[in-house]
Design an enzyme around this catalytic site. Structure first.
Site, short mmCIF file in Angstrom:
data_model
loop_
_atom_site.label_atom_id
_atom_site.label_comp_id
_atom_site.label_asym_id
_atom_site.label_seq_id
_atom_site.Cartn_x
_atom_site.Cartn_y
_atom_site.Cartn_z
N HIS A 3 8.75 -9.70 -6.09
CA HIS A 3 8.17 -8.93 -4.88
C HIS A 3 6.73 -8.27 -4.81
CE1 HIS A 3 8.01 -5.51 -7.87
NE2 HIS A 3 7.45 -4.82 -7.00
C1 UD1 Z 1 5.71 -0.86 -3.74
C2 UD1 Z 1 4.42 -0.76 -4.75
C3 UD1 Z 1 4.86 -1.51 -5.89
C4 UD1 Z 1 6.09 -1.36 -6.78
C5 UD1 Z 1 7.17 -1.39 -5.60
C6 UD1 Z 1 8.39 -0.94 -6.39
C7 UD1 Z 1 2.46 -0.30 -3.60
C8 UD1 Z 1 1.11 -0.95 -3.28
N1 UD1 Z 1 3.32 -1.23 -4.12
O1 UD1 Z 1 5.92 -2.29 -3.46
O2 UD1 Z 1 3.74 -1.18 -6.88
O3 UD1 Z 1 6.36 -2.23 -7.64
O4 UD1 Z 1 7.05 -0.68 -4.46
O5 UD1 Z 1 9.52 -1.31 -5.74
O6 UD1 Z 1 2.59 0.88 -3.41
N2 UD1 Z 1 10.59 -2.44 2.87
C9 UD1 Z 1 11.97 -2.48 3.48
N3 UD1 Z 1 12.43 -1.11 3.19
C10 UD1 Z 1 12.25 -0.31 2.19
C11 UD1 Z 1 10.97 -0.59 1.65
C12 UD1 Z 1 10.03 -1.68 1.77
O7 UD1 Z 1 12.19 -3.07 4.14
O8 UD1 Z 1 12.83 0.62 1.80
C13 UD1 Z 1 9.85 -3.74 3.17
C14 UD1 Z 1 8.96 -3.57 4.42
O9 UD1 Z 1 8.98 -4.84 5.02
C15 UD1 Z 1 7.43 -3.29 3.69
C16 UD1 Z 1 7.58 -4.02 2.37
O10 UD1 Z 1 8.92 -4.26 2.16
O11 UD1 Z 1 6.46 -3.64 4.47
C17 UD1 Z 1 6.78 -3.70 1.24
O12 UD1 Z 1 7.06 -2.37 0.98
P1 UD1 Z 1 5.98 -1.35 0.37
O13 UD1 Z 1 6.43 0.00 -0.01
O14 UD1 Z 1 4.72 -1.42 1.25
O15 UD1 Z 1 5.54 -2.26 -0.89
P2 UD1 Z 1 6.78 -2.83 -2.03
O16 UD1 Z 1 6.46 -4.30 -2.06
O17 UD1 Z 1 7.99 -1.99 -2.03
#
Ligand code: UD1
Length: 357
Positions: free
Chosen positions: A205
């Site tokens: 991820h």
């Molecule tokens: C975040 C953290 C990472 C951590 C991870 C744990 C940052 C920069 N990164 O990464 O360090 O290891 O969480 O899991 O804070 N999305 C969904 N549903 C959700 C959440 C996210 O669909 O409930 C999708 C969205 O398209 C979003 C993408 O995942 O744009 C990324 O989510 P984001 O919270 O920005 O970062 P993570 O990759 O989850």
């Protein structure tokens, strides 16, 4: 004494649940919890609160996804208002996500002391958003709770040596507390027709892997060439990217089972009985070590260097051949020292908090 805890992403719910339990057990501290809403899907958020018996957050900000600037700025705006109204004695932040960064910037500008749980970790790669979040948070924090000796050393190198504590790793508390109930209650091995020791579990991820089509392709090609069942719980971000880059055909082989992100109990059950873990997650590298399962890390560097030094974790990067080479040369090390403390980290942190204010 009043503390305000900021959480927002999956691993933070696990870490916060252990300290919250320790706080509630003694009821000397009032804890107010804010969930930024960085993770919002049921299986990325609510299910963790239910399973870990974490009290519902006092404030839910519902920020959701966005670019780094947008997401962090929205959190900052909302968190400042809450902190001004609650007036906590200290703000607690966990790990290295955008929620961690927003919590520490908001608190520092209005002069509320910050405690950072999981302080001092470094990958020395500033292209990782998490590295930037960690550096800033550590430099703004008043109490720094380090999971490992390496973390203490890293902080010293940056001139931070006051109020730095070696507490052990709070995720280890959670592993000890939940491992047995997880294995007893989870039906996931049966549901997926898995035999203990006869499958791999993989997660991808990190932005550096999921946002780069060539890296993602090489990693998925390695999965395709493995000779055992591989369980791939897909983070929503990676699922979107696989579709976007038209890489779906790499995960259609019958030995690759893609599933939705799993809850904490299912993950503990899956990891503790796997042949090996392939991952770019920081948390899973540690959990693999804590459960004595070998790990192959799909990155060039790691913050959890002790897991590599003890021979349990292998840095493979993203290239197909290197990943397969590491899988083919897996050995079970004899030696597994307790590099993450004794599972009483929450208790130690609770005591330091009590005596600091
Ligand atoms: C975040 C953290 C990472 C951590 C991870 C744990 C940052 C920069 N990164 O990464 O360090 O290891 O969480 O899991 O804070 N999305 C969904 N549903 C959700 C959440 C996210 O669909 O409930 C999708 C969205 O398209 C979003 C993408 O995942 O744009 C990324 O989510 P984001 O919270 O920005 O970062 P993570 O990759 O989850």
């Amino acid at each position: 004494m009043k503390i305000l805890t900021v959480v927002g992403a999956r691993p933070q719910f696990i870490k916060a649940s252990m300290l919250s339990k320790a706080i509630k057990a003694q009821s000397k501290i009032e804890e107010i919890m804010v969930h930024t809403g960085q993770h919002y899907d049921h299986n990325m958020s609510t299910i963790f609160f239910d399973q870990l018996k974490l009290t519902k957050p006092d404030y839910y900000l519902g920020i959701g996804s966005g670019s780094h600037g947008e997401q962090t700025a929205k959190m900052l705006f909302e968190l400042e208002k809450i902190m001004l109204s609650v007036q906590p004695d200290i703000v607690i932040v966990y790990g290295d996500t955008n929620s961690t960064l927003a919590g520490s910037i908001a608190a520092s500008k209005i002069h509320i002391p910050i405690a950072h749980v999981e302080a001092g970790l470094r990958s020395f790669n500033k292209k990782m958003p998490e590295e930037i979040n960690r550096i800033i948070t550590d430099h703004l924090s008043h109490l720094l709770f380090c999971p490992s000796k390496t973390a203490i050393h890293n902080l010293k190198q940056e001139g931070i040596d006051k109020e730095v504590y070696l507490t052990g790793d709070i995720m280890y508390d959670a592993v000890i507390h939940f491992k047995d109930p997880a294995i007893q209650q989870s039906t996931i091995l049966n549901d997926l027709s898995l035999t203990a020791g006869n499958y791999f579990i993989a997660t991808v991820h990190r932005a550096e892997n999921s946002d780069e089509p060539e890296r993602l392709k090489q990693i998925l090609t390695a999965f395709q060439r493995l000779d055992k069942t591989i369980i791939l719980p897909l983070h929503p971000r990676t699922k979107n990217k696989i579709q976007h880059f038209k890489l779906d055909h790499f995960i259609t082989s019958s030995h690759i089972k893609t599933i939705d992100p799993v809850n904490y109990f299912d993950m503990l059950a899956l990891v503790s009985q796997a042949k090996a873990i392939l991952t770019d997650s920081g948390g899973l590298q540690k959990e693999a070590y804590m459960l004595r399962i070998p790990c192959i890390t799909l990155r060039e560097e790691t913050e959890w260097i002790e897991t590599v030094q003890t021979g349990w974790n292998h840095l493979a990067g993203y290239k197909t051949n290197q990943i397969l080479d590491k899988v083919n040369h897996l050995k079970l090390p004899q030696y597994s020292p307790s590099i993450f403390g004794d599972g009483r980290t929450a208790h130690v942190i609770h005591n330091i908090l009590l005596h600091s204010f």
